[in-house]
Design a protein around this motif. Sequence first.
Motif, PDB file in Angstrom:
ATOM      1  N   ALA A  23      -9.319  25.740   7.909  1.00 19.33           N
ATOM      2  CA  ALA A  23      -8.101  26.548   7.810  1.00 19.33           C
ATOM      3  C   ALA A  23      -7.275  26.176   6.591  1.00 19.33           C
ATOM      4  CB  ALA A  23      -7.261  26.350   9.070  1.00 19.33           C
ATOM      5  N   ASP A  24      -6.400  27.074   6.257  1.00 21.73           N
ATOM      6  CA  ASP A  24      -5.415  26.838   5.217  1.00 21.73           C
ATOM      7  C   ASP A  24      -4.511  25.692   5.683  1.00 21.73           C
ATOM      8  OD1 ASP A  24      -2.842  27.119   3.808  1.00 21.73           O
ATOM      9  OD2 ASP A  24      -3.773  28.915   2.973  1.00 21.73           O
ATOM     10  N   PRO A  25      -4.168  24.760   4.808  1.00 19.17           N
ATOM     11  CA  PRO A  25      -3.313  23.635   5.220  1.00 19.17           C
ATOM     12  C   PRO A  25      -2.006  24.056   5.895  1.00 19.17           C
ATOM     13  CG  PRO A  25      -4.234  23.198   3.065  1.00 19.17           C
ATOM     14  CD  PRO A  25      -4.616  24.609   3.427  1.00 19.17           C
ATOM     15  N   ILE A  26      -1.537  25.253   5.621  1.00 20.45           N
ATOM     16  CA  ILE A  26      -0.316  25.733   6.271  1.00 20.45           C
ATOM     17  C   ILE A  26      -0.511  25.858   7.781  1.00 20.45           C
ATOM     18  CG2 ILE A  26       1.218  27.748   6.447  1.00 20.45           C
ATOM     19  CD1 ILE A  26       0.717  28.165   3.431  1.00 20.45           C
ATOM     20  N   ALA A  27      -1.719  26.155   8.236  1.00 22.73           N
ATOM     21  CA  ALA A  27      -2.004  26.351   9.660  1.00 22.73           C
ATOM     22  C   ALA A  27      -2.370  25.061  10.384  1.00 22.73           C
ATOM     23  CB  ALA A  27      -3.134  27.362   9.821  1.00 22.73           C
ATOM     24  N   TRP A  28      -2.526  23.959   9.664  1.00 27.40           N
ATOM     25  CA  TRP A  28      -2.973  22.721  10.309  1.00 27.40           C
ATOM     26  C   TRP A  28      -2.064  22.292  11.450  1.00 27.40           C
ATOM     27  CZ3 TRP A  28      -4.568  19.158   5.629  1.00 27.40           C
ATOM     28  CH2 TRP A  28      -5.762  19.642   5.093  1.00 27.40           C
ATOM     29  N   HIS A  29      -0.755  22.372  11.273  1.00 24.77           N
ATOM     30  CA  HIS A  29       0.139  21.906  12.336  1.00 24.77           C
ATOM     31  C   HIS A  29      -0.004  22.746  13.600  1.00 24.77           C
ATOM     32  CE1 HIS A  29       2.669  25.103  10.695  1.00 24.77           C
ATOM     33  NE2 HIS A  29       3.342  25.074  11.827  1.00 24.77           N
ATOM     34  N   ILE A  30      -0.315  24.015  13.452  1.00 30.36           N
ATOM     35  CA  ILE A  30      -0.515  24.877  14.626  1.00 30.36           C
ATOM     36  C   ILE A  30      -1.791  24.470  15.355  1.00 30.36           C
ATOM     37  CG2 ILE A  30      -0.965  27.246  15.386  1.00 30.36           C
ATOM     38  CD1 ILE A  30       0.749  28.125  12.935  1.00 30.36           C
ATOM     39  N   ILE A  31      -2.854  24.293  14.615  1.00 28.03           N
ATOM     40  CA  ILE A  31      -4.132  23.900  15.224  1.00 28.03           C
ATOM     41  C   ILE A  31      -4.024  22.496  15.810  1.00 28.03           C
ATOM     42  CG2 ILE A  31      -6.598  23.509  14.809  1.00 28.03           C
ATOM     43  CD1 ILE A  31      -6.355  25.691  12.594  1.00 28.03           C
ATOM     44  N   ASP A  32      -3.337  21.598  15.121  1.00 30.46           N
ATOM     45  CA  ASP A  32      -3.127  20.253  15.663  1.00 30.46           C
ATOM     46  C   ASP A  32      -2.371  20.306  16.986  1.00 30.46           C
ATOM     47  OD1 ASP A  32      -4.476  18.915  13.661  1.00 30.46           O
ATOM     48  OD2 ASP A  32      -2.660  18.405  12.524  1.00 30.46           O
ATOM     49  N   GLY A  33      -1.389  21.206  17.094  1.00 33.15           N
ATOM     50  CA  GLY A  33      -0.648  21.361  18.351  1.00 33.15           C
ATOM     51  C   GLY A  33      -1.545  21.830  19.476  1.00 33.15           C
ATOM     52  N   LEU A  34      -2.425  22.795  19.184  1.00 33.11           N
ATOM     53  CA  LEU A  34      -3.386  23.262  20.185  1.00 33.11           C
ATOM     54  C   LEU A  34      -4.338  22.143  20.596  1.00 33.11           C
ATOM     55  CD1 LEU A  34      -4.291  26.761  18.719  1.00 33.11           C
ATOM     56  CD2 LEU A  34      -3.055  26.307  20.840  1.00 33.11           C
ATOM     57  N   LEU A  35      -4.814  21.393  19.611  1.00 31.28           N
ATOM     58  CA  LEU A  35      -5.734  20.299  19.894  1.00 31.28           C
ATOM     59  C   LEU A  35      -5.050  19.213  20.721  1.00 31.28           C
ATOM     60  CD1 LEU A  35      -8.600  19.291  19.476  1.00 31.28           C
ATOM     61  CD2 LEU A  35      -7.893  18.359  17.276  1.00 31.28           C
ATOM     62  N   ASP A  36      -3.802  18.889  20.393  1.00 30.62           N
ATOM     63  CA  ASP A  36      -3.055  17.899  21.180  1.00 30.62           C
ATOM     64  C   ASP A  36      -2.879  18.361  22.621  1.00 30.62           C
ATOM     65  OD1 ASP A  36      -2.810  16.249  18.980  1.00 30.62           O
ATOM     66  OD2 ASP A  36      -0.733  16.842  18.537  1.00 30.62           O
ATOM     67  N   SER A  37      -2.546  19.632  22.803  1.00 34.55           N
ATOM     68  CA  SER A  37      -2.372  20.173  24.148  1.00 34.55           C
ATOM     69  C   SER A  37      -3.688  20.142  24.923  1.00 34.55           C
ATOM     70  CB  SER A  37      -1.840  21.601  24.062  1.00 34.55           C
ATOM     71  OG  SER A  37      -1.685  22.148  25.326  1.00 34.55           O
ATOM     72  N   TYR A  38      -4.765  20.536  24.262  1.00 36.38           N
ATOM     73  CA  TYR A  38      -6.083  20.520  24.909  1.00 36.38           C
ATOM     74  C   TYR A  38      -6.458  19.093  25.321  1.00 36.38           C
ATOM     75  CZ  TYR A  38     -11.004  21.541  25.715  1.00 36.38           C
ATOM     76  OH  TYR A  38     -12.238  21.669  26.287  1.00 36.38           O
ATOM     77  N   ARG A  39      -6.215  18.148  24.440  1.00 35.16           N
ATOM     78  CA  ARG A  39      -6.556  16.753  24.742  1.00 35.16           C
ATOM     79  C   ARG A  39      -5.671  16.169  25.832  1.00 35.16           C
ATOM     80  NH1 ARG A  39      -7.914  14.671  18.621  1.00 35.16           N
ATOM     81  NH2 ARG A  39     -10.014  15.549  18.565  1.00 35.16           N
ATOM     82  N   LEU A  40      -4.409  16.592  25.917  1.00 28.85           N
ATOM     83  CA  LEU A  40      -3.551  16.133  27.007  1.00 28.85           C
ATOM     84  C   LEU A  40      -4.100  16.636  28.339  1.00 28.85           C
ATOM     85  CD1 LEU A  40      -1.022  14.662  27.940  1.00 28.85           C
ATOM     86  CD2 LEU A  40       0.252  16.791  27.568  1.00 28.85           C
ATOM     87  N   HIS A  41      -4.531  17.885  28.365  1.00 26.75           N
ATOM     88  CA  HIS A  41      -5.177  18.395  29.573  1.00 26.75           C
ATOM     89  C   HIS A  41      -6.430  17.572  29.896  1.00 26.75           C
ATOM     90  CE1 HIS A  41      -2.639  21.992  29.342  1.00 26.75           C
ATOM     91  NE2 HIS A  41      -3.014  22.221  30.581  1.00 26.75           N
ATOM     92  N   ALA A  42      -7.204  17.248  28.877  1.00 30.67           N
ATOM     93  CA  ALA A  42      -8.426  16.457  29.090  1.00 30.67           C
ATOM     94  C   ALA A  42      -8.082  15.066  29.620  1.00 30.67           C
ATOM     95  CB  ALA A  42      -9.218  16.346  27.790  1.00 30.67           C
ATOM     96  N   ASP A  43      -7.097  14.423  29.026  1.00 30.19           N
ATOM     97  CA  ASP A  43      -6.737  13.058  29.434  1.00 30.19           C
ATOM     98  C   ASP A  43      -6.187  12.995  30.850  1.00 30.19           C
ATOM     99  OD1 ASP A  43      -7.528  12.228  26.924  1.00 30.19           O
ATOM    100  OD2 ASP A  43      -5.488  12.000  26.140  1.00 30.19           O
ATOM    101  N   THR A  44      -5.498  14.057  31.272  1.00 26.18           N
ATOM    102  CA  THR A  44      -4.910  14.074  32.615  1.00 26.18           C
ATOM    103  C   THR A  44      -5.795  14.793  33.624  1.00 26.18           C
ATOM    104  OG1 THR A  44      -3.642  16.077  32.101  1.00 26.18           O
ATOM    105  CG2 THR A  44      -2.541  13.954  31.737  1.00 26.18           C
ATOM    106  N   ARG A  45      -6.957  15.309  33.143  1.00 29.96           N
ATOM    107  CA  ARG A  45      -7.907  16.046  33.993  1.00 29.96           C
ATOM    108  C   ARG A  45      -7.230  17.235  34.670  1.00 29.96           C
ATOM    109  NH1 ARG A  45     -12.173  16.094  32.577  1.00 29.96           N
ATOM    110  NH2 ARG A  45     -13.232  16.286  34.542  1.00 29.96           N
ATOM    111  N   THR A  46      -6.367  17.911  33.923  1.00 31.84           N
ATOM    112  CA  THR A  46      -5.626  19.060  34.426  1.00 31.84           C
ATOM    113  C   THR A  46      -6.315  20.341  33.955  1.00 31.84           C
ATOM    114  OG1 THR A  46      -3.582  17.789  34.241  1.00 31.84           O
ATOM    115  CG2 THR A  46      -3.366  20.179  34.436  1.00 31.84           C
ATOM    116  N   PRO A  47      -6.633  21.262  34.878  1.00 31.87           N
ATOM    117  CA  PRO A  47      -7.221  22.528  34.451  1.00 31.87           C
ATOM    118  C   PRO A  47      -6.303  23.239  33.458  1.00 31.87           C
ATOM    119  CG  PRO A  47      -7.399  22.286  36.818  1.00 31.87           C
ATOM    120  CD  PRO A  47      -6.517  21.166  36.332  1.00 31.87           C
ATOM    121  N   LEU A  48      -6.888  23.998  32.566  1.00 29.58           N
ATOM    122  CA  LEU A  48      -6.129  24.627  31.493  1.00 29.58           C
ATOM    123  C   LEU A  48      -5.074  25.606  31.982  1.00 29.58           C
ATOM    124  CD1 LEU A  48      -8.951  25.176  28.884  1.00 29.58           C
ATOM    125  CD2 LEU A  48      -7.124  23.474  28.830  1.00 29.58           C
TER     126      LEU A  48
END
Length: 86
Positions: A37-62
Amino acid sequence: MKLIRRILSGLAGPQTAPIPRRSDAFDHWLRDQREQADPIAWHIIDGLLDSYRLHADTRTPLQEHVCSGQVIGDCECFEQADRRAS
């Protein structure tokens, strides 16, 4: 978060709630998208990835609420639940 749910809704059967896992195919796909992605979009994708990983770490369905404040006991969702109980 709606984007992740929409994408994963096609991966799981209608009866199963997807529970994310770190380093699964979707985690890798998000990281690959960030790199392309364009570096401008990195923070958005990082936010999605952080949210996905928090769900993974807590074993919470999406489709269920989870937040870092909930993990440490400081989430607005607790205040909303207290107001509803009153």
